[in-house]
Design an enzyme around this catalytic site. Sequence first.
Site, PDB file in Angstrom:
ATOM      1  N   HIS A 263       0.762  -1.125  -0.335  1.00  0.00           N
ATOM      2  CA  HIS A 263      -0.046  -0.216  -0.093  1.00  0.00           C
ATOM      3  C   HIS A 263       1.260   1.462  -0.083  1.00  0.00           C
ATOM      4  CE1 HIS A 263      -2.493  -3.311   2.559  1.00  0.00           C
ATOM      5  NE2 HIS A 263      -3.335  -2.198   1.799  1.00  0.00           N
TER       6      HIS A 263
ATOM      7  N   GLN B  49     -17.967  -6.573   0.369  1.00  0.00           N
ATOM      8  CA  GLN B  49     -17.876  -7.523  -0.783  1.00  0.00           C
ATOM      9  C   GLN B  49     -16.616  -8.542   0.195  1.00  0.00           C
ATOM     10  OE1 GLN B  49     -14.114  -4.580  -0.789  1.00  0.00           O
ATOM     11  NE2 GLN B  49     -12.684  -5.901  -1.529  1.00  0.00           N
TER      12      GLN B  49
HETATM   13  O1  PAF Z   1      -7.969  -3.835  -2.569  1.00  0.00           O
HETATM   14  C1  PAF Z   1      -9.048  -3.531  -1.782  1.00  0.00           C
HETATM   15  O2  PAF Z   1      -8.239  -3.679  -0.540  1.00  0.00           O
HETATM   16  C2  PAF Z   1      -9.741  -3.882  -1.841  1.00  0.00           C
HETATM   17  O3  PAF Z   1     -10.803  -4.214  -2.794  1.00  0.00           O
HETATM   18  C3  PAF Z   1     -10.422  -1.562  -2.876  1.00  0.00           C
HETATM   19  C4  PAF Z   1     -10.212  -1.832  -4.040  1.00  0.00           C
HETATM   20  C5  PAF Z   1     -10.132  -0.771  -1.063  1.00  0.00           C
HETATM   21  C6  PAF Z   1     -12.530  -1.508  -2.431  1.00  0.00           C
HETATM   22  O4  PAF Z   1     -12.288  -2.152  -0.849  1.00  0.00           O
END
Ligand code: PAF
Length: 288
Positions: free
Chosen positions: A34, A58
């Site tokens: 990140h 998700q």
């Molecule tokens: O890759 C992730 O951490 C997640 O899928 C995202 C893009 C932040 C969406 O919640």
Amino acid sequence: MIVARTIPELRERRVDLPSPVGFVPTMGFLHEGHIALVHQAVEECAATVVSLFVNPTQFAPNEDLSNYPRNEARDLALLEAAGADLVFIPNAEEMYADNHETWVVVDRLTRRLEGTVRPTHFQGVATVVSQLFHIAEPQQAYFGQKDAQQVLVIERMVRDLHFPVALRVGATVREPDGLAMSSRNTYLSPEERQAAPVLRRSLDLAERLWLEGERDAERIRKEMTELVEQEPLARLDYLSIADAGTLEEIHVIDRKALVSLAVRIGKTRLIDNAVLPPGEPLLARRPA
Ligand code: PAF
């Protein structure tokens, strides 16, 4: 660095930012992958917005939403050090009203690979990313190649819904032994952690075979599968060699291909991928 927890607060702060604004959406519990995306955004944009939001939609009911690792104080310290300007930390109620019923569905692309095992996952991802794009209004958005299918799904959504956002893909950041950085790596026991680099080793094998001239996708799948199966703690969910645009499985590697796999190590599910030819960018370069 400013922290906003509500949509009005974020919008109020966002209007003061100079363009172009870069945006890094995350679910927090940040790792070097990140932070590399944040550095890239800081370098390429006049201002950088980051979101920390564990998006409930998700996750399937049987997945790890409540156990998903969180450490907001540490995340904020890392983001401050990396040069982020504005951090958005909404709660689930802020993003999803009680009677939320609007979803973004990217169709065929999401039924393959991860979609075969996690059928509702990408609907949640596409919906939250489109919400976040509307709220943060970035000119550029940064995603990691580790989630290659996510990148392709978001690219399709951006194209189909005409979001004025340029996507930038950061290379997968790896531990010294090749394991792709992921918040889920923290779930691995020491023994499982030792087994986990088997994903990268199998991708190395695919790249080596391709460089030696092998173009028969089935032979490469077979050799990779055998390598993964030699690791007693690893259980293969899927292993794919697909067209890098459509994610349809291919027989002959005569175009850009995405080699990807999902492996369960104990209770933890890990994914990784590589593009063939090695070194090719995942997304086609677009004219500026
Ligand atoms: O890759 C992730 O951490 C997640 O899928 C995202 C893009 C932040 C969406 O919640």
